[in-house]
Write an enzyme that holds these catalytic residues in place. Structure first.
Site, PDB file in Angstrom:
ATOM      1  N   ASP A   1      58.348  53.024  -7.800  1.00  0.00           N
ATOM      2  CA  ASP A   1      58.512  51.809  -8.606  1.00  0.00           C
ATOM      3  C   ASP A   1      59.015  50.699  -7.696  1.00  0.00           C
ATOM      4  OD1 ASP A   1      59.696  49.785 -10.444  1.00  0.00           O
ATOM      5  OD2 ASP A   1      59.255  51.280 -11.975  1.00  0.00           O
ATOM      6  N   ILE A   2      58.418  49.510  -7.847  1.00  0.00           N
ATOM      7  CA  ILE A   2      58.772  48.377  -6.990  1.00  0.00           C
ATOM      8  C   ILE A   2      60.242  47.974  -7.187  1.00  0.00           C
ATOM      9  CG2 ILE A   2      58.100  46.464  -8.513  1.00  0.00           C
ATOM     10  CD1 ILE A   2      56.970  46.780  -4.906  1.00  0.00           C
TER      11      ILE A   2
ATOM     12  N   ASN B   1      58.215  54.719 -21.691  1.00  0.00           N
ATOM     13  CA  ASN B   1      58.315  53.607 -22.628  1.00  0.00           C
ATOM     14  C   ASN B   1      56.946  53.393 -23.277  1.00  0.00           C
ATOM     15  OD1 ASN B   1      60.996  53.186 -21.850  1.00  0.00           O
ATOM     16  ND2 ASN B   1      60.381  51.868 -20.149  1.00  0.00           N
TER      17      ASN B   1
ATOM     18  N   GLN C   1      57.979  48.766 -22.868  1.00  0.00           N
ATOM     19  CA  GLN C   1      56.821  48.920 -21.989  1.00  0.00           C
ATOM     20  C   GLN C   1      56.315  47.536 -21.574  1.00  0.00           C
ATOM     21  OE1 GLN C   1      53.429  51.073 -23.602  1.00  0.00           O
ATOM     22  NE2 GLN C   1      52.419  51.172 -21.603  1.00  0.00           N
TER      23      GLN C   1
ATOM     24  N   HIS D   1      52.415  55.337 -18.049  1.00  0.00           N
ATOM     25  CA  HIS D   1      53.157  55.769 -16.863  1.00  0.00           C
ATOM     26  C   HIS D   1      54.436  56.484 -17.272  1.00  0.00           C
ATOM     27  CE1 HIS D   1      54.480  51.677 -17.874  1.00  0.00           C
ATOM     28  NE2 HIS D   1      55.688  52.057 -17.487  1.00  0.00           N
TER      29      HIS D   1
ATOM     30  N   HIS E   1      58.223  57.327 -15.910  1.00  0.00           N
ATOM     31  CA  HIS E   1      59.273  57.030 -14.928  1.00  0.00           C
ATOM     32  C   HIS E   1      59.990  58.323 -14.563  1.00  0.00           C
ATOM     33  CE1 HIS E   1      59.592  52.550 -15.514  1.00  0.00           C
ATOM     34  NE2 HIS E   1      59.075  52.849 -16.689  1.00  0.00           N
TER      35      HIS E   1
HETATM   36  P1  AMP Z   1      57.734  49.750 -18.076  1.00  0.00           P
HETATM   37  O1  AMP Z   1      58.800  48.736 -18.365  1.00  0.00           O
HETATM   38  O2  AMP Z   1      58.040  51.129 -18.606  1.00  0.00           O
HETATM   39  O3  AMP Z   1      56.360  49.263 -18.516  1.00  0.00           O
HETATM   40  O4  AMP Z   1      57.730  49.922 -16.507  1.00  0.00           O
HETATM   41  C1  AMP Z   1      56.876  49.247 -15.671  1.00  0.00           C
HETATM   42  C2  AMP Z   1      57.408  49.452 -14.287  1.00  0.00           C
HETATM   43  O5  AMP Z   1      56.404  49.086 -13.365  1.00  0.00           O
HETATM   44  C3  AMP Z   1      58.635  48.599 -13.956  1.00  0.00           C
HETATM   45  O6  AMP Z   1      59.734  49.468 -13.667  1.00  0.00           O
HETATM   46  C4  AMP Z   1      58.198  47.788 -12.749  1.00  0.00           C
HETATM   47  O7  AMP Z   1      59.211  47.662 -11.770  1.00  0.00           O
HETATM   48  C5  AMP Z   1      57.030  48.600 -12.224  1.00  0.00           C
HETATM   49  N1  AMP Z   1      56.046  47.842 -11.448  1.00  0.00           N
HETATM   50  C6  AMP Z   1      55.443  46.690 -11.820  1.00  0.00           C
HETATM   51  N2  AMP Z   1      54.567  46.312 -10.877  1.00  0.00           N
HETATM   52  C7  AMP Z   1      54.609  47.255  -9.899  1.00  0.00           C
HETATM   53  C8  AMP Z   1      53.931  47.434  -8.660  1.00  0.00           C
HETATM   54  N3  AMP Z   1      53.027  46.554  -8.213  1.00  0.00           N
HETATM   55  N4  AMP Z   1      54.236  48.513  -7.915  1.00  0.00           N
HETATM   56  C9  AMP Z   1      55.159  49.400  -8.338  1.00  0.00           C
HETATM   57  N5  AMP Z   1      55.815  49.290  -9.506  1.00  0.00           N
HETATM   58  C10 AMP Z   1      55.555  48.239 -10.283  1.00  0.00           C
END
Ligand code: AMP
Ligand code: ZN
Length: 138
Positions: free
Chosen positions: A30-31, A86, A93, A99, A101
């Site tokens: 995760d970024i 989520n 989400q 996805h 986590h």
């Molecule tokens: P959610 O809030 O459950 O939809 O989580 C989405 C997750 O995606 C967040 O924790 C972001 O930090 C992560 N995210 C968004 N863009 C990227 C990316 N390009 N590479 C890795 N993680 C990402």
């Protein structure tokens, strides 16, 4: 061309720090690292969220999440792991590609608080709620 950011990662259009890949599943960091090693596990095929993911594929995604959790415990020294899915905006989400986590936990003061789990609603009709959910499971 998909507008979905995770489909773009699957297609190699944007980079990621890859942790695991097979024919159907991809996992990458995760970024925003909630804790060190916070990883996302996704099916390569796009489904908006868990509600739409076919069961065989869901099993594969969850199995990869388990493998990553095991690696985080053995290699990163995590003492525990939160595995969080989520589903839809109301549940937090933000990326609408299913996805999981996988968030390693190192101590009880690592600043990650699952406060919603300590919410305690009172005066709910639990037998009726259980029956409503139970009878609509397909
Ligand atoms: P959610 O809030 O459950 O939809 O989580 C989405 C997750 O995606 C967040 O924790 C972001 O930090 C992560 N995210 C968004 N863009 C990227 C990316 N390009 N590479 C890795 N993680 C990402
Ligand atoms: Zn997608």
């Amino acid at each position: 061309m998909s507008d979905c950011i995770f489909c773009k990662i699957v297609n190699g259009e944007i980079p990621c720090y890859k942790v695991y890949e097979d024919a159907e599943v991809l996992a990458f960091l995760d970024i925003s690292q909630t804790t060190k090693g916070h990883t996302l596990v996704i099916p390569k095929e796009h489904f908006d969220n868990i509600l739409y993911c076919p069961e065989d594929l869901l099993g594969k995604v969850i199995r990869v999440a388990q493998k990553i959790a095991q690696a985080e415990v053995t290699t990163l020294g995590a003492q525990g792991v939160n595995i969080i899915i989520n589903t839809n905006e109301v549940a937090g989400q933000t990326v609408m590609h299913f996805h999981v986590h996988v968030i390693p936990r190192y101590s009880d003061n690592d600043k990650l608080r699952l406060e919603f789990l300590s919410n305690k609603l009172e005066k709910l009709n639990l037998p009726s709620i259980a029956e409503d959910i139970s009878k609509s499971i397909k």
